[in-house]
Design a protein around this motif. Structure first.
Motif, PDB file in Angstrom:
ATOM      1  N   GLY A  12      97.488 -41.230  24.847  1.00 40.35           N
ATOM      2  CA  GLY A  12      96.703 -41.477  26.064  1.00 40.35           C
ATOM      3  C   GLY A  12      95.496 -42.348  25.804  1.00 40.35           C
ATOM      4  N   TRP A  13      95.607 -43.260  24.782  1.00 41.18           N
ATOM      5  CA  TRP A  13      94.465 -44.092  24.414  1.00 41.18           C
ATOM      6  C   TRP A  13      94.262 -45.229  25.383  1.00 41.18           C
ATOM      7  N   VAL A  18      85.127 -36.804  39.153  1.00 40.45           N
ATOM      8  CA  VAL A  18      84.820 -37.409  37.850  1.00 40.45           C
ATOM      9  C   VAL A  18      86.102 -37.950  37.232  1.00 40.45           C
ATOM     10  N   VAL A  23      83.949 -31.762  42.235  1.00 42.48           N
ATOM     11  CA  VAL A  23      83.234 -32.603  41.261  1.00 42.48           C
ATOM     12  C   VAL A  23      84.172 -32.999  40.128  1.00 42.48           C
ATOM     13  N   VAL A  24      84.894 -32.027  39.605  1.00 38.02           N
ATOM     14  CA  VAL A  24      85.805 -32.296  38.493  1.00 38.02           C
ATOM     15  C   VAL A  24      86.831 -33.356  38.908  1.00 38.02           C
ATOM     16  N   ILE A  33      83.062 -26.642  45.361  1.00 37.95           N
ATOM     17  CA  ILE A  33      82.251 -27.802  44.978  1.00 37.95           C
ATOM     18  C   ILE A  33      82.560 -28.217  43.546  1.00 37.95           C
ATOM     19  N   LEU A  34      82.615 -27.224  42.662  1.00 41.03           N
ATOM     20  CA  LEU A  34      82.881 -27.532  41.254  1.00 41.03           C
ATOM     21  C   LEU A  34      84.222 -28.247  41.101  1.00 41.03           C
ATOM     22  N   ILE A  54      80.885 -22.392  45.980  1.00 43.44           N
ATOM     23  CA  ILE A  54      80.457 -23.016  44.714  1.00 43.44           C
ATOM     24  C   ILE A  54      81.680 -23.488  43.941  1.00 43.44           C
ATOM     25  N   GLN A  97      87.149 -41.094  38.942  1.00 41.13           N
ATOM     26  CA  GLN A  97      86.306 -42.232  38.551  1.00 41.13           C
ATOM     27  C   GLN A  97      86.656 -42.749  37.172  1.00 41.13           C
ATOM     28  N   LEU A  98      87.099 -41.838  36.329  1.00 42.88           N
ATOM     29  CA  LEU A  98      87.444 -42.229  34.963  1.00 42.88           C
ATOM     30  C   LEU A  98      88.853 -42.790  34.898  1.00 42.88           C
ATOM     31  N   MET A 107      74.971 -19.320  49.995  1.00 40.33           N
ATOM     32  CA  MET A 107      76.168 -20.004  49.454  1.00 40.33           C
ATOM     33  C   MET A 107      77.001 -19.013  48.653  1.00 40.33           C
ATOM     34  N   SER A 121      93.890 -47.004  29.018  1.00 39.20           N
ATOM     35  CA  SER A 121      93.539 -46.669  30.403  1.00 39.20           C
ATOM     36  C   SER A 121      94.303 -47.562  31.363  1.00 39.20           C
ATOM     37  N   LYS A 161      92.442 -40.217  33.993  1.00 41.82           N
ATOM     38  CA  LYS A 161      92.844 -39.720  32.684  1.00 41.82           C
ATOM     39  C   LYS A 161      92.493 -38.240  32.550  1.00 41.82           C
ATOM     40  N   THR A 162      93.460 -37.449  32.207  1.00 39.67           N
ATOM     41  CA  THR A 162      93.191 -36.031  31.997  1.00 39.67           C
ATOM     42  C   THR A 162      93.290 -35.734  30.512  1.00 39.67           C
ATOM     43  N   PRO A 163      92.556 -34.757  30.054  1.00 43.47           N
ATOM     44  CA  PRO A 163      92.574 -34.495  28.620  1.00 43.47           C
ATOM     45  C   PRO A 163      93.926 -33.993  28.179  1.00 43.47           C
TER      46      PRO A 163
END
Lengths: 226, 226
Positions: free
Chosen positions: A223-224, A17, A13-14, A9-10, A6, A20-21, A1, A226, A24-26
């Protein structure tokens, strides 16, 4: 690999996630709001008078009876009667010192009783607002404009603003911790060297939140929601 | 690089992203709230009467003058006067049909005018609440208890509840889209076959939100606040 695989993939994943949330981005801002507790004061119906209107109603300048939370502001010994097309309100507080324009701050409940369709405005922004008649024991003054429902706001010093990561005229959302908890959106931040930290709401807002003197507010971070 | 190392990295990434996003984790519930628009009605001060109290005040049963949004509920031709230790309110609406216990629903603003320290309660939950005097043109009735500020609530059918993923007696947060936007927390959901979808707020809540007939509410999803 290999490294690229890699990294792919990372990244995937980000993205997943964050999806799914709820997307919302920081907040990239370096400034982090603290959750400082803000004292909440109920601002009852009151009147600010111009020097001329004060003189017409009371024959002279306004007289201090008690200092208020904001430096230099005071409750006057003088009281006025508000006269609208549908109702009258007696014994209404006058706040000093006098201003360039007279202004009447009432709640929506008061507005209905008086029969005046007062808009929600920031203090001082009275252009095009309805008028009213003010009466003292010695005179009557007709205002052509100046009746508003004061927009909820927070007074704070530049130091407080820096600490809470907000700026003058910014609108924030504030949660009131109370018997009937609410979040008030569009709360205007007003920053001035002369201001003490205090949020001002009107009696309708206070009643709807079950306000009492122990109730405080907290600014919610950007951004409080959702 | 072995599989375990890759999994460790992935887990670390997920943890980091979640941390950066303020620790919010997705709701595992299979039920997803829809963002249905809920009509919001203003519930003004009114009285429900027991059969006995209706008879004492008006000499007979209540008479319908207009049907209300909830099936079977109606506005009566009869009106009462509320008499408290500090104030009086005339021409107060009576809602039918009669109930097992008389109940007076007022706002915090009304409570101050009447001089009655009415608690926020759900309809029907009147044990230990303050009393009041009711008057008609022919009689006076003293209630030993029954004066409440009605807790904000949403009426809905079991079908609506299923669609919105809420259950009877659940407390939800509702955003009112209005001139002065607010989020009301602790809104009680009341589910019944006989209910039409409608949120009821009191005049204080309406005024503080700049309510008018066009204003609607949206239930916020669980875990909406960061």
């Amino acid at each position: 690999m290999n490294e690229k695989a890699i990294n792919d993939i990372l990244e995937e994943v980000v993205r997943n996630v964050i999806d799914q949330l709820g997307g919302k981005t920081p907040n990239a801002s370096a400034c982090e709001k603290t959750s400082d507790v803000i004292p909440v004061e109920l601002s009852g119906r009151h009147v600010h008078l111009s020097e001329d209107d004060a003189k017409a109603l009371f024959g002279g300048p306004l007289t201090l009876t008690r200092e208020l939370s904001q430096p230099g502001q005071f409750l006057c010994k003088e009281r006025v009667r508000l006269i609208g097309p549908k109702g009258v309100m007696d014994n209404v507080a006058v706040l000093g010192p006098s201003r360039s324009h007279s202004q009447v701050e009432i709640s929506k409940t008061d507005a209905r009783i008086l029969g005046i369709n007062a808009p929600v405005r920031q203090s001082g922004d009275v252009a095009g607002t309805p008028g009213i008649i003010l009466a003292s024991e010695m005179n009557i003054v007709g205002l052509e404009e100046g009746v508003i429902v004061a927009a909820r706001h927070i007074h704070m010093s530049p130091e407080d603003a820096k600490k809470m990561c907000v700026s003058d005229n910014e609108k924030v959302s504030v949660r009131l911790e109370s018997e009937r908890p609410v979040i008030l959106e569009d709360v205007v931040v007003r920053v001035n060297d002369a201001f003490n930290l205090s949020m001002h709401i009107d009696p309708d807002e206070g009643n709807s939140a079950g306000w009492d003197k122990s109730v405080s507010g907290k600014i919610l971070s950007k951004g409080w929601r959702s």
